[in-house]
Design an enzyme around this catalytic site. Structure first.
Site, PDB file in Angstrom:
ATOM      1  CG  HIS A 365       8.881  49.696  25.839  1.00 29.97           C
ATOM      2  ND1 HIS A 365       8.771  50.368  24.558  1.00 29.97           N
ATOM      3  CD2 HIS A 365      10.187  49.805  26.178  1.00 29.97           C
ATOM      4  CE1 HIS A 365       9.832  50.710  24.198  1.00 29.97           C
ATOM      5  NE2 HIS A 365      10.820  50.625  25.290  1.00 29.97           N
ATOM      6  CE  LYS A 556      -2.556  43.916  16.765  1.00 30.23           C
ATOM      7  NZ  LYS A 556      -1.805  45.073  16.965  1.00 30.23           N
ATOM      8  NE  ARG A 557       5.122  37.142  20.409  1.00 28.08           N
ATOM      9  CZ  ARG A 557       6.317  36.838  21.186  1.00 28.08           C
ATOM     10  NH1 ARG A 557       7.332  37.202  20.725  1.00 28.08           N
ATOM     11  NH2 ARG A 557       6.297  35.678  22.144  1.00 28.08           N
ATOM     12  CE  LYS A 562       0.516  42.246  21.439  1.00 35.12           C
ATOM     13  NZ  LYS A 562       0.691  43.667  21.279  1.00 35.12           N
ATOM     14  CB  THR A 664       5.115  50.373  16.250  1.00 31.20           C
ATOM     15  OG1 THR A 664       5.388  48.989  16.686  1.00 31.20           O
ATOM     16  CG2 THR A 664       5.522  51.311  17.288  1.00 31.20           C
ATOM     17  CE  LYS A 668       6.265  48.869  12.468  1.00 31.43           C
ATOM     18  NZ  LYS A 668       6.527  47.810  13.161  1.00 31.43           N
TER      19      LYS A 668
HETATM   20  C1  26W Z   1      10.812  40.602  30.369  1.00 29.18           C
HETATM   21  C2  26W Z   1       9.901  39.936  29.495  1.00 29.18           C
HETATM   22  C3  26W Z   1       9.360  40.910  28.627  1.00 29.18           C
HETATM   23  C4  26W Z   1       9.809  41.209  27.313  1.00 29.18           C
HETATM   24  C5  26W Z   1       9.355  42.172  26.566  1.00 29.18           C
HETATM   25  C6  26W Z   1       8.560  41.909  29.146  1.00 29.18           C
HETATM   26  C7  26W Z   1       8.211  43.199  28.627  1.00 29.18           C
HETATM   27  C8  26W Z   1       8.612  43.133  26.867  1.00 29.18           C
HETATM   28  C9  26W Z   1       8.251  44.033  25.954  1.00 29.18           C
HETATM   29  C10 26W Z   1       8.213  45.544  26.972  1.00 29.18           C
HETATM   30  C11 26W Z   1       6.819  43.983  25.453  1.00 29.18           C
HETATM   31  C12 26W Z   1       6.902  44.966  24.212  1.00 29.18           C
HETATM   32  O1  26W Z   1       7.313  44.736  23.148  1.00 29.18           O
HETATM   33  N1  26W Z   1       6.203  45.920  24.499  1.00 29.18           N
HETATM   34  C13 26W Z   1       5.644  46.830  23.310  1.00 29.18           C
HETATM   35  O2  26W Z   1       6.589  47.893  22.863  1.00 29.18           O
HETATM   36  C14 26W Z   1       6.063  48.854  21.760  1.00 29.18           C
HETATM   37  C15 26W Z   1       7.170  49.622  21.623  1.00 29.18           C
HETATM   38  O3  26W Z   1       7.115  50.439  22.740  1.00 29.18           O
HETATM   39  C16 26W Z   1       4.803  49.179  22.169  1.00 29.18           C
HETATM   40  O4  26W Z   1       4.339  49.818  20.727  1.00 29.18           O
HETATM   41  C17 26W Z   1       3.721  48.232  22.494  1.00 29.18           C
HETATM   42  O5  26W Z   1       2.467  48.757  22.627  1.00 29.18           O
HETATM   43  C18 26W Z   1       4.364  47.345  23.594  1.00 29.18           C
HETATM   44  O6  26W Z   1       3.497  46.130  23.801  1.00 29.18           O
END
Ligand code: 26W
Length: 821
Positions: A365, A556-557, A562, A664, A668
Site C-alpha cells: 500500500h 485525508k491524513r 499529500k 480512495t 468517494k
Molecule cells: C507501519 C506503519 C504504517 C501504517 C500504515 C505504514 C503504512 C501504513 C499504510 C500502508 C498507509 C496507508 O493507509 N496507505 C494507503 O492505502 C490506501 C489503500 O490502498 C491507498 O489508497 C493510499 O494511497 C495509501 O496511502
C-alpha cells in the site's frame, strides 16, 4: 440429511410489527430499561439488538452452507479496520431500514436522532483500514466466503481536538457503553508465545525444534458478523483480544505478592490495548511487533483448526484456503505457518514451503521508504526466536535460487536478501512477504508500475508473473447509498437500484445531463448537502459558512507528501489577490480541511497549526468577507466523511506524483459529484481515464518529471526567486503574518521548503494556481459545472469495490460466490 435446510434461516420476521416487538423486548430484557423512561442511548442499544438477532441467524445459515459446499475461503489479515458506525449499515444491508424507522416512530423514537449516538468503530488509521472495511462489505455482498481477522483494540484511533489551532489527542474509549455488534467467544482461545529459546533435538533422524520458556498470552475471539447488501449472506470479522493465561499467576500468590500477580495480568492484556496511530511511518517498537505476531498467530492457528476440523488434509490447504496480507503488518504469518507445519505437524520443509507460498498473497500500500517495516534482528531473535531461525532458513533457500538465476551477481543477492546487512541487520518484512507469496499486488496502475520499477525491481526480474495491479475501489453502499440519500433517491428515480450491486449502471445517467430538469435536481441535492455540512461546521466550530460559495475540500491524513501546504499556498495567494483587488470576479470559496496527524509527526502537526492560523486571519478579515473562508473540521472519521463528501464541489488530490499509492477519498468525492483537481498520481490517473480529460483538473509534474527533476538537482529557491506571488505567500508565513503572537513559528517550515522541499511543493505551485483559475472559471458557469460534476458520478462505476474484489477473487484467491439471494 440436508444439513443446511433443516434449519429455518429466518425465524425472526423483519416486518414492522415484529421489529417493534423485538425492540421493546430488547429494551426491557437486554438493556433492562422501562420504555417509559428509557434514554435515547437505551433505544439505540435496543434497536441494535433487534438487528443483531437477525444478523446472527443469517450468519449461522451462511456458515452451514459454506461448510456443506466445501468452499474455498479467503482470510483477510489486517491490523486495521476502519468500519465506522454499524447501525444504519446493518439495517440497510439487511433491507429493513424503513420498517425499523417506522417501528421506532410508533414507539415515539426518531431513528435519525439516535444513530449519531453510536461511536465509530475506528480500528484503523486511514486508507488501508478503510479499504479493509470496504472489502468486507463487498465479500459479503458478492456471497464470497471471506473472513476478516484483526485486533480488537480497546482504544481505536484517537479523537482529535483543536486547542488554539493545535491538535490535541484524546483516547477513543469506543467500548465504554458496550458493543452490541460483537459476540465474545470465550471458548475460542489460542495461546500465543513470546520470548524464550529454541531447543533442537534429533528424532528418528530428523532435527526437531522446540520453542521453550518465555511468556504466553491468550488470544480470545470476538466475532463481528458482517451482512451483505441485498442478500442473506453474512460473513464474519474475527477480532482478537489479549487475555492473561491464567487470571492470576499462582506462583506470586504463593509468594504472597498479590499486587505483582495483578500487574502481570494487566501487562499481558496491554497487547491489544491501543491502535498505533501511525500512518505511513513504521514504528520499531517491541509492543507493535508483539501486536503483529499476536493476531497473526491466533488467526493462523484458527485457520488451521477450521481446516482440519472440516476434514481436509494439510496438503489441501492451497485448494481450500487463501490468506491475504494487508501490507506487511501481518507478514510474520508466513514464518508462523511454516513453524506450525514443520514443528507441530512435522511436514518436510519443502512440502510446507510449497503449501505456504500457495496460500499467501500480499498487497503493498505504499512506496514511502519510512513506511517500510523492518525489524532489528536482535529484537526478532529475542521476541520470536523460532521465527528468526525460520526466516534465516527461508532466506537461505531463497538466496540459493537467486544465485542460481544470477550467477556471480553478489550485489543482487544483497539487494534481495530478507536480511538487510547494511543497516545494522534488519529483517525486511516486504521481502519476506514477496518471497512467501504467490501473488503480490499494487493498488493502482501507476503504483504497481513503480513497484516493479523501484521497490521490487529485482524481485520483478526474478518472478515477473508474481506481480499484478488491482486498482482500489469503494463501497457504493456506504459512500453513495447511505451517505448521500438525496443523490441516491434522484438516481433511483431515474435508473432504478441496480447500481447498488453493479455500479457501472450509473452510466445510464449520462443521457440525463442534457435534461435541464435533472441538472437542476442534481444541483438542489448538492445544495442541500452543503447546507447539511454548513450546519455541522456551525455546530462543531461555531463558524458560519455560506453554501453559496464553492466548497473546496481536502480531507485525508496530514502528511507532507499529500501537500496540504500547496493548498495553503493557494489560499494565501487568493487572499492576497482579493486584498489587492486582483481577484476579479472569482467565485467565493470555502476551503475545507479535515484530517489527523500522527501524534509524533511534528511537521504534520505544524501544518494543522498553520491551516488554523491562516483560517483565523482569513475568517476575521472584513476585506475578504463573503469571498473567502477556511475551515479545519476537527476529528475526521468515517462519520464526518459521510457528511463532508456529499457536500464537496472540489476535491483536492494534490500529492507529489509517485507518492500516493492509490487514494480512495478521490473516488468517494468524484462518485458524489465533486470535480477533482489533482496530480497524475495514484488512481487519479485512472479517474481521469474514466471521467474524461475535460472533466477533471490535472496539473503539475508527472512521476517521471519528478524523478528527472530530483536527479538533475532540485532547487526550490529558484521558484521562490522567480515567482512573486509565491514569494509573497511564503514571506508572509515566514515573517509571522499568520502568527503575530509568535512571529518565528513557521520560520523553519518555510526554510525547509526553500532549501529541501522533498515533495516539490514549490515546483508545482505555479501550475496549481493556473489550474485553480480554470476551476474558478468553470464554477462561475454553474450549468457547465453541473454537467461535468454529473459526468463524474455517471462514469465512476469502475471504482466500485465489487470490481476490485472480483479481481482479487479471480486473479489471486481462486474463490467463487456461494449462497442465495
Ligand atoms: C507501519 C506503519 C504504517 C501504517 C500504515 C505504514 C503504512 C501504513 C499504510 C500502508 C498507509 C496507508 O493507509 N496507505 C494507503 O492505502 C490506501 C489503500 O490502498 C491507498 O489508497 C493510499 O494511497 C495509501 O496511502
Amino acid at each position: 440429511m440436508d444439513m443446511v435446510h433443516d434449519y429455518d434461516p429466518t425465524p425472526l420476521s423483519c416486518d414492522k410489527d415484529a421489529l417493534k416487538e423485538s425492540i421493546r423486548d430488547g429494551l426491557i430484557h437486554i438493556v433492562g430499561k422501562d420504555p417509559l423512561n428509557a434514554t435515547r442511548r437505551d433505544w439505540l442499544q435496543a434497536v441494535s439488538y433487534a438487528a443483531r438477532e437477525r444478523i446472527i441467524e443469517r450468519r449461522m445459515y451462511t456458515k452451514r452452507l459454506f461448510n456443506q459446499e466445501q468452499v474455498k475461503r479467503v482470510y483477510y489479515l489486517s491490523m486495521e479496520y476502519l468500519i465506522g458506525r454499524m447501525l444504519v449499515n446493518s439495517l440497510m444491508n439487511l433491507g429493513f431500514y424503513e420498517n425499523c424507522k417506522d417501528a421506532l416512530k410508533e414507539m415515539g423514537v426518531d431513528l435519525h436522532e439516535i444513530v449519531g449516538l453510536e461511536s465509530d468503530a475506528a480500528l484503523g488509521n486511514g486508507g488501508l483500514g478503510r479499504l479493509a472495511a470496504c472489502i468486507l462489505d463487498s465479500l459479503a455482498t458478492q456471497c464470497l466466503p471471506g473472513y476478516g481477522y484483526g485486533i480488537r483494540y480497546e482504544f481505536g484511533m484517537f479523537h482529535q481536538h483543536l486547542e488554539d489551532g493545535e491538535q490535541v489527542e484524546h483516547p477513543d474509549n469506543w467500548l465504554r457503553y458496550g458493543n452490541p455488534w460483537e459476540f465474545p467467544r470465550p471458548e475460542k482461545i489460542y495461546p500465543v508465545h513470546f520470548y524464550g529459546y529454541v531447543v533442537e533435538h534429533r528424532e528418528r533422524g530428523v532435527t526437531r525444534h522446540h520453542w521453550e520458556d518465555g511468556e504466553e498470552v491468550i488470544a480470545m475471539a470476538y466475532d463481528h458478523p458482517t451482512p451483505g447488501f441485498g442478500n442473506k449472506n453474512v460473513n464474519n470479522l474475527r477480532l482478537w483480544a489479549a487475555k492473561a493465561t491464567r487470571d492470576f499467576d499462582l506462583d506470586y500468590f504463593n509468594e504472597g505478592d498479590y499486587i505483582r500477580a495483578v500487574q502481570e495480568k494487566i501487562e499481558s492484556e496491554t497487547i491489544s490495548m491501543v491502535l498505533y496511530p501511525n500512518d505511513a511511518t513504521a514504528v520499531g517498537r517491541e509492543l507493535r511487533l508483539k501486536q503483529e505476531y499476536f493476531f497473526v498467530s491466533a488467526s493462523i492457528q484458527d485457520i488451521l483448526a477450521r481446516h482440519l476440523e472440516l476434514g481436509y488434509s494439510l496438503g489441501e490447504l492451497p485448494n481450500k484456503v487463501a490468506i491475504q496480507l494487508n501490507d506487511t503488518h501481518p507478514a510474520i504469518a508466513i514464518a508462523e505457518l511454516m513453524r506450525l507445519l514443520v514443528d507441530q505437524h512435522h511436514l518436510p520443509w519443502q512440502k510446507a514451503w510449497n503449501i505456504t507460498c500457495g496460500v499467501f498473497s500480499y498487497t503493498n500500500h505504499t512506496l514511502m521508504p519510512e513506511a517500510l517495516e523492518t525489524w532489528p534482528v536482535h529484537l526478532m531473535e529475542r521476541v520470536l526466536p523460532r521465527h528468526m531461525q525460520i526466516i534465516y532458513e527461508i532466506n537461505f533457500h531463497f538466496l540459493n535460487e537467486v544465485r542460481h538465476n544470477f550467477p556471480g551477481d553478489n550485489a543482487i543477492v544483497q539487494r534481495l536478501s530478507i536480511i538487510d546487512e547494511s543497516n545494522g541487520r534488519q529483517v525486511r518484512m516486504a521481502h519476506l512477504a514477496v518471497v512467501g507469496s504467490h501473488m503480490v499486488n499494487g493498488v493502482a496502475a501507476l503504483h504497481t508500475q513503480l513497484l516493479k520499477k523501484n521497490l521490487f525491481r529485482d524481485f520483478h526480474r526474478l518472478w515477473p508473473e508474481r506481480f499484478v495491479s488491482i486498482t482500489n475501489g469503494i463501497t457504493p453502499r456506504l459512500w453513495l447509498n447511505q451517505a448521500n440519500p438525496g443523490l441516491r433517491d434522484l438516481i433511483n428515480e431515474h435508473i432504478g437500484e441496480d447500481w447498488l450491486m453493479d455500479l457501472q449502471q450509473l452510466n445510464k445517467l449520462e443521457p440525463l445531463i442534457d435534461n435541464p430538469g435533472f441538472r437542476e435536481r442534481f444541483q438542489q441535492v448538492k445544495r442541500r448537502n452543503k447546507e447539511r455540512l454548513a450546519d455541522m461546521i456551525k455546530e462543531e466550530m461555531g463558524l458560519t459558512v455560506s453554501p453559496d460559495a464553492m466548497f473546496d475540500v481536502q480531507i485525508k491524513r496530514i502528511h507532507e507528501y499529500k501537500r496540504q501546504l500547496l493548498n495553503v499556498l493557494h489560499i494565501i495567494s487568493y487572499y492576497n489577490r482579493i486584498r489587492d483587488g486582483r481577484a476579479g470576479e472569482q467565485a467565493p470559496r470555502v476551503s475545507i480541511f479535515a484530517g489527523k496527524a500522527a501524534p509524533s509527526y511534528v511537521r504534520a502537526k505544524q501544518i494543522i497549526h498553520l491551516i488554523n492560523d491562516v483560517a483565523d486571519v482569513v475568517n476575521h478579515d472584513p476585506m475578504v468577507a463573503g469571498k473567502q473562508q477556511v475551515a479545519f473540521i476537527p476529528n475526521y472519521d468515517v462519520s464526518s466523511a459521510s457528511v463532508i463528501i456529499p457536500a464537496a464541489d472540489l476535491s483536492e488530490q494534490i500529492s507529489t506524483a509517485g507518492t500516493e499509492a492509490s487514494g480512495t477519498g478521490n473516488m468517494k468525492l468524484a462518485l458524489n459529484g465533486a470535480m477533482t483537481i489533482g496530480t497524475l498520481d495514484g488512481a487519479n490517473i485512472e479517474i481521469r481515464q474514466a471521467v474524461g480529460e475535460e472533466n477533471i483538473f490535472i496539473f503539475g509534474l508527472n512521476a517521471d518529471e519528478v524523478d528527472h527533476l530530483r536527479a538533475e538537482g532540485y532547487r526550490p529557491r529558484d521558484y521562490y526567486d522567480s515567482n512573486e506571488e509565491l514569494r509573497q505567500a511564503l514571506d508572509m508565513i515566514r515573517d509571522g503574518f499568520f502568527s503575530p503572537s509568535e512571529p518565528g513559528r513557521y520560520r523553519d517550515l518555510v526554510q525547509n521548503l526553500l532549501e529541501v522541499d522533498t515533495f516539490m511543493v514549490l515546483a508545482d505551485y505555479e501550475s496549481y494556481i493556473r489550474e485553480q483559475e480554470r476551476v474558478d472559471e468553470l464554477y462561475r458557469d454553474q450549468d457547465a459545472w453541473t454537467r461535468r460534476a454529473m459526468l463524474n458520478t455517471a462514469r465512476m462505476g469502475y471504482f466500485s469495490i465489487d470490481r476490485t474484489v472480483a479481481e482479487y477473487a479471480e486473479k489471486v484467491w481462486g474463490i467463487v460466490p456461494e449462497g442465495w439471494n
